[in-house]
Design a protein around this motif. Structure first.
Motif, mmCIF file in Angstrom:
data_model
loop_
_atom_site.group_PDB
_atom_site.id
_atom_site.type_symbol
_atom_site.label_atom_id
_atom_site.label_comp_id
_atom_site.label_asym_id
_atom_site.label_seq_id
_atom_site.Cartn_x
_atom_site.Cartn_y
_atom_site.Cartn_z
ATOM 1 N N CYS A 187 43.107 38.291 31.919
ATOM 2 C CA CYS A 187 43.215 38.389 33.374
ATOM 3 C C CYS A 187 43.850 37.106 33.885
ATOM 4 O O CYS A 187 43.403 36.010 33.512
ATOM 5 C CB CYS A 187 41.835 38.587 33.994
ATOM 6 S SG CYS A 187 41.880 38.535 35.799
ATOM 7 N N CYS A 244 40.850 35.417 36.010
ATOM 8 C CA CYS A 244 39.522 35.147 35.416
ATOM 9 C C CYS A 244 39.674 34.563 34.015
ATOM 10 O O CYS A 244 39.919 33.386 33.870
ATOM 11 C CB CYS A 244 38.699 36.426 35.345
ATOM 12 S SG CYS A 244 38.479 37.239 36.939
ATOM 13 N N CYS A 293 41.245 44.304 35.381
ATOM 14 C CA CYS A 293 40.159 43.409 34.995
ATOM 15 C C CYS A 293 38.831 43.990 35.501
ATOM 16 O O CYS A 293 38.752 44.452 36.648
ATOM 17 C CB CYS A 293 40.401 42.022 35.605
ATOM 18 S SG CYS A 293 39.033 40.876 35.390
ATOM 19 N N VAL A 319 36.276 42.449 36.427
ATOM 20 C CA VAL A 319 35.645 41.568 37.414
ATOM 21 C C VAL A 319 36.390 41.619 38.751
ATOM 22 O O VAL A 319 35.814 41.886 39.797
ATOM 23 C CB VAL A 319 35.587 40.113 36.888
ATOM 24 C CG1 VAL A 319 34.995 39.173 37.932
ATOM 25 C CG2 VAL A 319 34.785 40.052 35.600
ATOM 26 N N CYS A 320 37.726 41.366 38.682
ATOM 27 C CA CYS A 320 38.487 41.247 39.930
ATOM 28 C C CYS A 320 39.504 42.375 40.114
ATOM 29 O O CYS A 320 40.223 42.392 41.111
ATOM 30 C CB CYS A 320 39.194 39.901 39.990
ATOM 31 S SG CYS A 320 40.470 39.714 38.728
HETATM 32 ZN ZN LIG Z 1 39.865 39.136 36.585
#
Ligand SMILES: [Zn+2]
Length: 97
Positions: free
Chosen positions: A8, A11, A30, A32-33
């Motif tokens: 990513c 991240c 990703c 997470v984001c």
């Molecule tokens: Zn990310």
């Protein structure tokens, strides 16, 4: 399922387990984001066999296809050491080729 690595840009790297039939060269989101993350390609984990192990395995692999035929009993060792054949008296009675 194989595990693929992605990086990513915001991240860090992460791993995903995807089916073999999945398109793995395209970027994924990703977890997470949700940013598009390209796949990371690394060198395969190929290791060279140590020389000692390769030397030891050579005769073993050669005898797998063409084993040696014993035509006579082993000669006893000099120096008074007992032969393994004496320890097993039934061995001389076995049929010879
Ligand atoms: Zn990310």
């Amino acid at each position: 399922m194989p595990i693929y690595e992605f990086r990513c840009p915001s991240c860090a790297e992460f791993r995903l387990s995807l089916p073999i039939s999945a398109e793995t060269s395209a970027p994924v989101r990703c977890p997470v984001c949700s940013e598009r993350s390209p796949r990371v390609f690394r060198a395969p984990g190929v290791a060279r066999t140590p020389t000692g192990l390769a030397t030891a395995r050579g005769p073993e692999e050669a005898s797998r296809d063409q084993p040696q035929v014993v035509r006579r009993a082993a000669t006893p060792h000099k120096g008074g050491e007992r032969s393994p054949l004496r320890a097993k008296p039934h061995l001389p009675a076995l049929p010879r080729p």
